[in-house]
Design a protein around this motif. Sequence first.
Motif: not given
Length: 284
Positions: A40-67
């Motif tokens: 459960l823990f490792m699976g959630s980490c594996l799928f996290s890039p589908l949902v989370l989008v990070g930007d190192a330049g602006t140091q911001s984090l957002s959720f991927r748009a549903l579209s």
Amino acid sequence: SVRASEGEFRFRSESPPCCARSARTMAPFLATGLWDPTLLFMGSCLFSPLVLVGDAGTQSLSFRALSELPVAAAGFFADWAWLVFLAYLLVAHLLVRRGAPSSTLCPPSHRTSQERRTLGWYLWNGAICHLMMDGLAGGGWALPLMIQNYEQVDRRFRQTSQPGERASAMLLMNIELVGHSSLCLMAYVGTALRRPWRHEVQILTLSLQLMGTIMFVVPEFMTECLNLAPQGVATCAPVPTLYNLVYFWFGTCISFIWFVIPLRMLWGSICESVALKSGKDLKQ
């Protein structure tokens, strides 16, 4: 007598952990349940890039748009790494299935909770952590979305990082890909079948997990965490913004799980091995 102790050890180490009523044809695909905490823990980490989008330049984090999610998911699951993942699980299944007599295979429900957690730790660490995430993604071989996550967590995964530091990181990732995943597979099979050699493989596997964590994480805390998020800032306690919470306080500090749990399991494997070899009852 010595002979009696040897016989007791042989019986205990080779006896199946399951009841005889489970036939080979009724055996589960894997010896660990779907609600295994490591899965459960490792699976959630594996799928996290589908949902989370990070930007190192602006140091911001957002959720991927549903579209954008269908396209991202299609590319993610079309990666060849999933074939390797499925092959790993298939090999684990076949080795356990073919290595046990038809009367000894049993569903996870017939094992103790500690046995199920132990099996889950080896199987899902091997398949998800060491193979898919650290090995293939961290090593830069596959899963581009996960590679982007690794680059957010640690500057050493970037192509533009200092060559010596990147080489050290890639060496550790490839050791995980080949060595750690193979040892986890062996430990899973040996534990599931209760082979006499299982403790030695467990001790080797857990020791490498422990040392891998120390060699990868501790040097950063000795050099002000410059490679860790927020990258280039000399601090090992960054301000807990949403970006830092995900990519430092979780993404980096979660590595200490692979210090605490292997250390605890290592002690348990040593104690169990000593008890069996000395002919003592494990319940004492």
